[in-house]
Design a protein around this motif. Sequence first.
Motif: not given
Lengths: 169, 477
Positions: B84-88, B426-432
Amino acid sequence: MADRSILGLFQEAEPAADAMDGLAQAGFEAGTFDVLTGTPYPEGAFGEHVPQHRLFRFPAFGAIIGFTTAILLTAGTQIAFPMVTGGKPILSLFAMIIIVYEMTMLSAVIATVIGIIFESRLPNMNPGAYDERITEGWIGVVISVESTRAQEAESVLKTAGALEIKHAS
Amino acid sequence: MATNSALAGQATAPESHAGHGSDAGHVVLRPADVKTTLIASTTAGARGFKRWSIVLGVLTIVGIAGIVLKAVQSLDDQTEWGYTAAIAAFLLTVGGGAPLVAVAPVLAKANWVRPLTRLSAAFSLMGVVTIAIMVPLVAVLPPLVTEGARRRSIWFESPDLTPHVMIFLAMGTLLLAGLGLFYTSAMPDFAAMRDHSTGWRRNVGKSLARGWVGSTVQWRTLRMRIGMFGTFYFLVLIYTHFVFTSDFAMGVVPGWRDAIFPMYHSMSSIQAGVAVTIIAAWAARRYLGLQDYLRLDQFWSLGRLLFATSLLWVYFFFSAFIVFWYGRSLADIAWVDMFIRGPMIWAFIPGMFMSFLLPWWWLIWNRVRTSVNGPTIGAVIVLFGLLLDRMRIYVSAWSVPPEQIHERYLHTIPDTVWPDTFDYMIIVGALSAAALVMLLIFRVIPIVSIWQTQEYQLLSKPVKYLRGHGVLVAKPD
């Protein structure tokens, strides 16, 4: 006092510049007439009056306020709760810089936003005469004038080659 | 008004570049056509827009569900939040850096950048998604005083939750500056929407144009505001990266002290910003039919910037690495074991290749840079590389058990943390969610600035020069 707004519409820039010259020569006061464009022409291209602005004062005052507040906040906190860290003085500037920088920038940004509202005369509640074709390349020369001189202003615009004249009160 | 000749070069790609077809050279566009085409781009592909909105919306909900489920399962376990920190960090890297494409060349009075400024400035609004993802991370981040002792941080005597507050303050300021940059430069186009679009777009244009009529004072202050917000944005961006990297990477790893890392993070943000602008421009050209607006010149110029920033990536990386590698103190050895040859080596090696080696090798060729697809392929490679790089850094950092926080250096290197189902969500959701924000913005306002395109048309003129052709560009003082 000006109570009429008259707009002359031009398709080319040259006659619009002629209209601006004509209005100045006819004795209309600088600042009462302006050019409206959908594209920013280089400043002075129409011989228009360029008013002074105070836009830089807003971020400067904002930054000063933010900086002062942050200094008071960080210094006050450290004096109220004195704690020696790593043998450094209680009031260590380097420890305060991070918060001071953030608050200075935040205040400057907010003040700039406020400055926009004042300096851009936005929202423009009484825009005067306007035409939608201005945003597709036409050029408008607009003048705020007293009713007694409206005919004269209109005549100048027509002489310069205005394709259409619009009125608004 | 001074004029300069842009013959055979900077302002417009010369015709002599055969093989690029109609992308080279200058296209004369009438103001009314510019307005009509660009306003029409907000309604183009309605069916595709609807389909993509639904898909991205559903994936965003999946991401939100992932965060909620992860919070229920492990809000008290910091080591579970690395991805989650990485995608942020990745969203801050991409969305934060892109607006600089709208700032730096504009301040330098470059003409090629005009069709890209709207696109790149809009990426700052991805900050809404980044801030939302920061909420659980801030909840998990340990306070400054943990287990009765003050942990090492940049905050010295500050109150206990200072990093938790300051990251929101920094990101909020960045979002505000980005919004200011985007909105002020979009005001004339909102007026065009007010005057020429229909339905709800007309109402939105009317509300947001705030009575814009294009008077002398309005244009004059607009130019200044763009300059001011651009400068603020850059100053706040560097600060935000500094705070983020200090508190969410270095602060959670005992013994990691690196003065170059925040700058490395900021620089790679500019690299990612250039890359994402290229990809978005390619998509706009391909799917919105804007070939006459987003031309070879834009891709060529951005390709050069991407090449330069890819070289900077390795410069900053190596500058930091060599200190640890030569240092050989126990803390330095632990850093190399942790971030280079340790648990995330699977991300480090491809990340290094894709952030530097591959784009460097790819973009070094003139034929690649002077094409539309070449820089786009390079940009896709760079973005994947930077995503892996952020995973290498933040998954490693957050995998350190909190009980080691007061150690002088890392005694035990944690095992590799692989993403679980919630992490994928979370990764897919954040990018979307980020893509959805962009998609929605460009249903309201044209992706290419109407007034800046018209201004370029106003100031440029194709001319014949000896036996060649070029474009004469006026540069007002």
